[in-house]
Design a protein around this motif. Sequence first.
Motif, PDB file in Angstrom:
ATOM      1  N   LEU A   7      -7.535   4.010 -27.653  1.00 49.19           N
ATOM      2  CA  LEU A   7      -7.528   3.523 -26.272  1.00 49.19           C
ATOM      3  C   LEU A   7      -7.062   2.070 -26.271  1.00 49.19           C
ATOM      4  O   LEU A   7      -7.622   1.230 -26.977  1.00 49.19           O
ATOM      5  CB  LEU A   7      -8.933   3.633 -25.668  1.00 49.19           C
ATOM      6  N   VAL A   8      -6.032   1.786 -25.492  1.00 51.41           N
ATOM      7  CA  VAL A   8      -5.463   0.438 -25.404  1.00 51.41           C
ATOM      8  C   VAL A   8      -5.758  -0.128 -24.020  1.00 51.41           C
ATOM      9  O   VAL A   8      -5.346   0.439 -23.007  1.00 51.41           O
ATOM     10  CB  VAL A   8      -3.936   0.455 -25.636  1.00 51.41           C
ATOM     11  N   THR A   9      -6.486  -1.246 -23.995  1.00 52.16           N
ATOM     12  CA  THR A   9      -6.822  -1.892 -22.721  1.00 52.16           C
ATOM     13  C   THR A   9      -6.188  -3.272 -22.653  1.00 52.16           C
ATOM     14  O   THR A   9      -6.481  -4.150 -23.468  1.00 52.16           O
ATOM     15  CB  THR A   9      -8.345  -2.035 -22.565  1.00 52.16           C
ATOM     16  N   ARG A  34      -6.196  -0.504 -17.729  1.00 56.82           N
ATOM     17  CA  ARG A  34      -5.742  -1.812 -17.245  1.00 56.82           C
ATOM     18  C   ARG A  34      -6.841  -2.864 -17.259  1.00 56.82           C
ATOM     19  O   ARG A  34      -6.555  -4.052 -17.199  1.00 56.82           O
ATOM     20  CB  ARG A  34      -5.205  -1.676 -15.815  1.00 56.82           C
ATOM     21  N   ASN A  35      -8.087  -2.417 -17.320  1.00 55.14           N
ATOM     22  CA  ASN A  35      -9.205  -3.361 -17.242  1.00 55.14           C
ATOM     23  C   ASN A  35     -10.464  -2.745 -17.851  1.00 55.14           C
ATOM     24  O   ASN A  35     -10.458  -1.591 -18.292  1.00 55.14           O
ATOM     25  CB  ASN A  35      -9.458  -3.754 -15.773  1.00 55.14           C
ATOM     26  N   GLY A  36     -11.537  -3.540 -17.848  1.00 51.77           N
ATOM     27  CA  GLY A  36     -12.776  -3.074 -18.446  1.00 51.77           C
ATOM     28  C   GLY A  36     -13.375  -1.882 -17.745  1.00 51.77           C
ATOM     29  O   GLY A  36     -13.918  -0.973 -18.385  1.00 51.77           O
ATOM     30  N   LEU A  53      -8.679  -3.939 -27.388  1.00 48.88           N
ATOM     31  CA  LEU A  53      -9.204  -4.517 -26.150  1.00 48.88           C
ATOM     32  C   LEU A  53      -8.747  -5.962 -25.970  1.00 48.88           C
ATOM     33  O   LEU A  53      -9.019  -6.822 -26.812  1.00 48.88           O
ATOM     34  CB  LEU A  53     -10.738  -4.459 -26.204  1.00 48.88           C
ATOM     35  N   ASP A  54      -8.052  -6.216 -24.861  1.00 47.39           N
ATOM     36  CA  ASP A  54      -7.629  -7.584 -24.536  1.00 47.39           C
ATOM     37  C   ASP A  54      -8.839  -8.375 -24.037  1.00 47.39           C
ATOM     38  O   ASP A  54      -9.701  -7.841 -23.337  1.00 47.39           O
ATOM     39  CB  ASP A  54      -6.547  -7.534 -23.455  1.00 47.39           C
ATOM     40  N   ILE A  55      -8.918  -9.647 -24.407  1.00 48.37           N
ATOM     41  CA  ILE A  55     -10.040 -10.471 -23.966  1.00 48.37           C
ATOM     42  C   ILE A  55      -9.812 -11.032 -22.568  1.00 48.37           C
ATOM     43  O   ILE A  55     -10.691 -10.979 -21.710  1.00 48.37           O
ATOM     44  CB  ILE A  55     -10.283 -11.633 -24.960  1.00 48.37           C
ATOM     45  N   MET A  56      -8.625 -11.566 -22.317  1.00 50.16           N
ATOM     46  CA  MET A  56      -8.352 -12.259 -21.057  1.00 50.16           C
ATOM     47  C   MET A  56      -7.893 -11.266 -19.997  1.00 50.16           C
ATOM     48  O   MET A  56      -6.710 -10.968 -19.856  1.00 50.16           O
ATOM     49  CB  MET A  56      -7.300 -13.340 -21.270  1.00 50.16           C
ATOM     50  N   ARG A  72     -23.544   1.543 -26.043  1.00 48.65           N
ATOM     51  CA  ARG A  72     -23.462   3.022 -26.023  1.00 48.65           C
ATOM     52  C   ARG A  72     -22.555   3.629 -27.089  1.00 48.65           C
ATOM     53  O   ARG A  72     -22.763   4.764 -27.497  1.00 48.65           O
ATOM     54  CB  ARG A  72     -22.981   3.467 -24.628  1.00 48.65           C
ATOM     55  N   TRP A  73     -21.521   2.896 -27.510  1.00 53.32           N
ATOM     56  CA  TRP A  73     -20.546   3.483 -28.429  1.00 53.32           C
ATOM     57  C   TRP A  73     -20.365   2.621 -29.676  1.00 53.32           C
ATOM     58  O   TRP A  73     -20.584   1.410 -29.638  1.00 53.32           O
ATOM     59  CB  TRP A  73     -19.189   3.642 -27.738  1.00 53.32           C
ATOM     60  N   LYS A  74     -19.928   3.259 -30.782  1.00 49.39           N
ATOM     61  CA  LYS A  74     -19.824   2.544 -32.059  1.00 49.39           C
ATOM     62  C   LYS A  74     -18.432   2.606 -32.690  1.00 49.39           C
ATOM     63  O   LYS A  74     -18.270   2.290 -33.856  1.00 49.39           O
ATOM     64  CB  LYS A  74     -20.853   3.110 -33.043  1.00 49.39           C
ATOM     65  N   MET A  75     -17.428   3.036 -31.932  1.00 48.67           N
ATOM     66  CA  MET A  75     -16.081   3.090 -32.514  1.00 48.67           C
ATOM     67  C   MET A  75     -15.581   1.687 -32.836  1.00 48.67           C
ATOM     68  O   MET A  75     -16.031   0.703 -32.240  1.00 48.67           O
ATOM     69  CB  MET A  75     -15.114   3.796 -31.553  1.00 48.67           C
ATOM     70  N   PRO A  76     -14.659   1.542 -33.807  1.00 54.17           N
ATOM     71  CA  PRO A  76     -14.095   0.215 -34.095  1.00 54.17           C
ATOM     72  C   PRO A  76     -13.392  -0.371 -32.872  1.00 54.17           C
ATOM     73  O   PRO A  76     -12.749   0.352 -32.107  1.00 54.17           O
ATOM     74  CB  PRO A  76     -13.092   0.487 -35.225  1.00 54.17           C
ATOM     75  N   ILE A  77     -13.547  -1.684 -32.699  1.00 57.12           N
ATOM     76  CA  ILE A  77     -12.888  -2.399 -31.607  1.00 57.12           C
ATOM     77  C   ILE A  77     -12.059  -3.533 -32.195  1.00 57.12           C
ATOM     78  O   ILE A  77     -12.561  -4.339 -32.981  1.00 57.12           O
ATOM     79  CB  ILE A  77     -13.911  -2.978 -30.609  1.00 57.12           C
TER      80      ILE A  77
END
Length: 231
Positions: A7-9, A34-36, A53-56, A72-77
Amino acid sequence: MANKVILVTDDDQDIRNMIKIYLQNESYDVLLARNGKETIEILESKPVDLLILDIMMPDMDGMETCYKIRDRWKMPIIFLSAKGEDMDKIMGLSAGADDYITKPFNPLELTARVKANLRRVEVFDRDTVNADITVTIDDLIINMDTHQVLLNGTEVHLTKTEFDILVLLATNKGIVFSIEKIYNRVWKDEFFITDNTVTVHIRKLREKLKDDYKNPKYIKTIWGVGYKVER
C-alpha cells in the motif's frame, strides 16, 4: 503463492504512480491512497503486507496515521519524507516505522528497501516456526507464536521491528550483538556506518519495557561492543 500487497500512501499523484510502476515491475500488487484516512479504510478492508507512508500530508499526517495503524496492525512501514534530518528520522522510527527514506529518492533504492523488509518478515516467521513458543527474561514473557510481550502480566505493544530485535537478543542469551550484526540479522540488509536506526529502535524498546539504561534489567549495553540479554 499470492503476490505481496504493498500500500502506497502519498498526497502526490505522480509519486504514487511512479512507485506503483516500479513495484509492479517486481510483481507486487499495489494499492494507492492519498491520505491517512484512505490508508486506514484500505487496511480495514484488505490484507496488506507492507505500507509505504508519506509523512507530510494534509489533515492526518504520516506520524498520526502511523500511530493509529500501530494500535491494530504490525506490517512493516517505510516512511517517505522530504526532511532528512536525524531528528525527523528518529521521530519517524519512534512513531512505529520500520524504515525511512528521504525525498527525492531513487525508486530502485525504495524497491530494495521493500524487498529487505518483506524478506525480514518472512525469515523471522520461518525461523520461529520451530523455536520455543515463549522466552522468559525475569518478569518479561515473549510469545513468538502470538507475537505478544507481557511485562508483569501486562501486554507491551511493540512494533514488528522492536519485537524482532527483542526476540533476536532474548533467544541468544549471553551473546553480544553489535549494531551492525543486529541490523544484518533483523533488516536482512547491508549496514551503513552512519545509520542510527538500530540505536533508535533499542532506545524505544527500552522505554516500552521500562528498562533503565543505567541499570538495565533486560537489554544490557556492552560499551564499544553492542547489546545482549544475560543468560
